[in-house]
Design an enzyme around this catalytic site. Structure first.
Site, short mmCIF file in Angstrom:
data_model
loop_
_atom_site.label_atom_id
_atom_site.label_comp_id
_atom_site.label_asym_id
_atom_site.label_seq_id
_atom_site.Cartn_x
_atom_site.Cartn_y
_atom_site.Cartn_z
N SER A 13 4.94 0.97 -103.47
CA SER A 13 5.70 -0.01 -102.70
C SER A 13 6.36 -0.97 -103.68
CB SER A 13 4.76 -0.79 -101.78
OG SER A 13 5.36 -2.02 -101.44
N HIS A 38 8.24 3.46 -101.22
CA HIS A 38 7.95 2.73 -99.98
C HIS A 38 8.71 1.40 -100.00
CE1 HIS A 38 5.34 1.75 -96.53
NE2 HIS A 38 5.28 0.52 -97.03
N ASP A 40 9.35 -2.14 -97.99
CA ASP A 40 8.82 -3.04 -96.97
C ASP A 40 9.92 -3.96 -96.47
OD1 ASP A 40 5.98 -2.34 -96.79
OD2 ASP A 40 5.97 -2.85 -98.93
N MET A 42 10.89 -6.89 -94.03
CA MET A 42 10.23 -7.97 -93.27
C MET A 42 11.26 -8.99 -92.80
SD MET A 42 6.94 -8.68 -95.68
CE MET A 42 5.99 -7.35 -96.43
N HIS A 71 9.40 0.91 -94.11
CA HIS A 71 8.36 0.40 -93.23
C HIS A 71 8.92 -0.88 -92.62
CE1 HIS A 71 4.11 -1.70 -93.16
NE2 HIS A 71 4.59 -1.47 -91.95
N MET A 73 8.85 -4.03 -90.68
CA MET A 73 7.99 -5.06 -90.10
C MET A 73 8.91 -6.10 -89.50
SD MET A 73 5.27 -5.11 -93.21
CE MET A 73 6.41 -4.22 -94.25
N MET A 142 -2.12 0.40 -91.08
CA MET A 142 -2.18 -0.76 -91.97
C MET A 142 -3.64 -1.03 -92.33
SD MET A 142 0.83 -1.81 -92.73
CE MET A 142 0.18 -3.13 -93.76
N GLY A 147 2.54 -8.23 -94.30
CA GLY A 147 3.29 -9.43 -94.67
C GLY A 147 3.33 -9.69 -96.16
N GLY A 149 1.95 -8.40 -100.33
CA GLY A 149 1.27 -7.49 -101.25
C GLY A 149 0.04 -8.18 -101.81
N ASP A 180 -1.68 1.86 -95.93
CA ASP A 180 -0.88 0.86 -96.63
C ASP A 180 -1.62 -0.48 -96.70
OD1 ASP A 180 1.15 -0.75 -97.58
OD2 ASP A 180 2.49 -0.47 -95.88
N GLY A 181 -1.93 -0.90 -97.92
CA GLY A 181 -2.48 -2.23 -98.13
C GLY A 181 -3.84 -2.24 -98.82
N GLY A 202 1.15 -0.99 -103.81
CA GLY A 202 2.10 -1.95 -104.37
C GLY A 202 1.57 -2.59 -105.63
N SER A 203 0.66 -3.56 -105.46
CA SER A 203 0.18 -4.28 -106.65
C SER A 203 -0.63 -3.38 -107.57
CB SER A 203 -0.63 -5.51 -106.22
OG SER A 203 -1.61 -5.16 -105.28
C1 DX5 Z 1 2.20 -5.22 -96.75
C2 DX5 Z 1 3.09 -4.06 -97.07
C3 DX5 Z 1 2.59 -3.17 -98.14
C4 DX5 Z 1 2.39 -3.85 -99.47
C5 DX5 Z 1 1.16 -3.25 -100.04
O1 DX5 Z 1 2.62 -5.81 -95.57
O2 DX5 Z 1 3.30 -3.24 -95.93
O3 DX5 Z 1 3.40 -2.01 -98.29
O4 DX5 Z 1 3.43 -3.67 -100.38
O5 DX5 Z 1 0.85 -3.95 -101.18
P1 DX5 Z 1 -0.57 -3.80 -101.88
O6 DX5 Z 1 -0.71 -2.34 -102.27
O7 DX5 Z 1 -0.48 -4.72 -103.03
O8 DX5 Z 1 -1.59 -4.18 -100.86
ZN ZN Z 2 4.36 -1.25 -96.25
#
Ligand code: DX5
Ligand code: ZN
Length: 233
Positions: A13, A38, A40, A42, A71, A73, A142, A147, A149, A180-181, A202-203
């Site tokens: 992500s 991926h 995100d 928002m 994705h 949101m 989820m 919201g 990372g 995811d998350g 992501g992170s």
């Molecule tokens: C959060 C996002 C994720 C986010 C995940 O709302 O949907 O895709 O980037 O980040 P990590 O892997 O750091 O939890």
């Molecule tokens: Zn996501």
């Protein structure tokens, strides 16, 4: 449960990437073996954060040949489906909590050649997607509240992954499971065992001390060992 051929894919992500150098960041993870990117999206309403829209996605499209996994949101996601399709996404998920016409959305996406996904929050019951499950190409479970990372994985979501896997296998649906998350090398094994196939990180990728490329390789390695162990059962 023996499931030959489960195709595990790693989806970095870009939420935790350096937004000033997105092209470079994506190149790195693509070279390391990432399977999809991926994105995100928002809106500051459905989730308390804002990110990117169709123009940025269209620019990202030019930087990679990997499938783009959007994705959404956002509230009333049906307003923006065509904009994201035109921007070049390949996979698109909307949240069950904000789409009153999920069936129509899934049909519209599929008619346009897009992999159609339903995203579901930790606090939303799986029964809310029962009716449309057979028509979804994938369900995005989820594993944190959407919201941001860098949040901590919510353990009870593992049970949800397991229950959804049982349901798709027993009904013979083609639906795949994305998670995811809060996912990284330390909990990936448990998540794969629960039945997830598409892993968003992501992170754990872009904020990794080892660098994004090594992080993707490590997660791919865990996924490959897991697939091999399933083949041996
Ligand atoms: C959060 C996002 C994720 C986010 C995940 O709302 O949907 O895709 O980037 O980040 P990590 O892997 O750091 O939890
Ligand atoms: Zn996501």
């Amino acid at each position: 449960m023996c499931e030959l051929g489960r195709n595990i894919e790693i989806a970095p992500s870009i939420l935790s990437a350096d937004f000033a150098h997105l092209g470079r960041e994506i190149e790195k993870v693509e070279a390391a073996g990432a399977n999809l990117i991926h994105l995100d999206i928002m809106d500051g309403h459905f989730v308390p954060n804002m990110t990117i829209g169709p123009p940025v996605v269209a620019s990202i499209r030019k930087t990679t040949s990997l499938p783009l996994d959007a994705h959404l949101m956002i509230e009333k996601p049906e307003r923006f489906l065509d904009d994201f399709i035109r921007a070049g996404v390949n996979w698109l998920s909307v949240h069950v909590e904000v789409d009153a016409h999920l069936d129509r959305t899934l049909q519209h996406l599929k008619a346009n050649g897009i992999k159609a996904g339903i995203a579901i929050n930790p606090g939303t019951a799986l029964s809310s997607i029962d009716q449309v499950l057979p028509f979804a190409d994938y369900v995005l479970i989820m594993t944190v509240n959407p919201g941001f990372g860098g949040q901590k994985f919510i353990p009870y979501t593992l049970k949800k992954v397991r229950r959804l896997r049982e349901s798709v296998v027993s009904n013979g649906y083609p639906t795949r499971i994305e998670v995811d998350g809060g996912i990284g090398p330390e909990n990936l094994g448990d998540i794969l065992t629960a039945g997830a196939e598409i892993i968003v990180a992501g992170s754990a990728v872009f904020s990794s001390q080892k660098g994004a490329s090594e992080a993707v390789k490590e997660m791919k390695g865990i996924a490959e060992r897991h697939s091999r162990s399933l083949d041996l059962i």
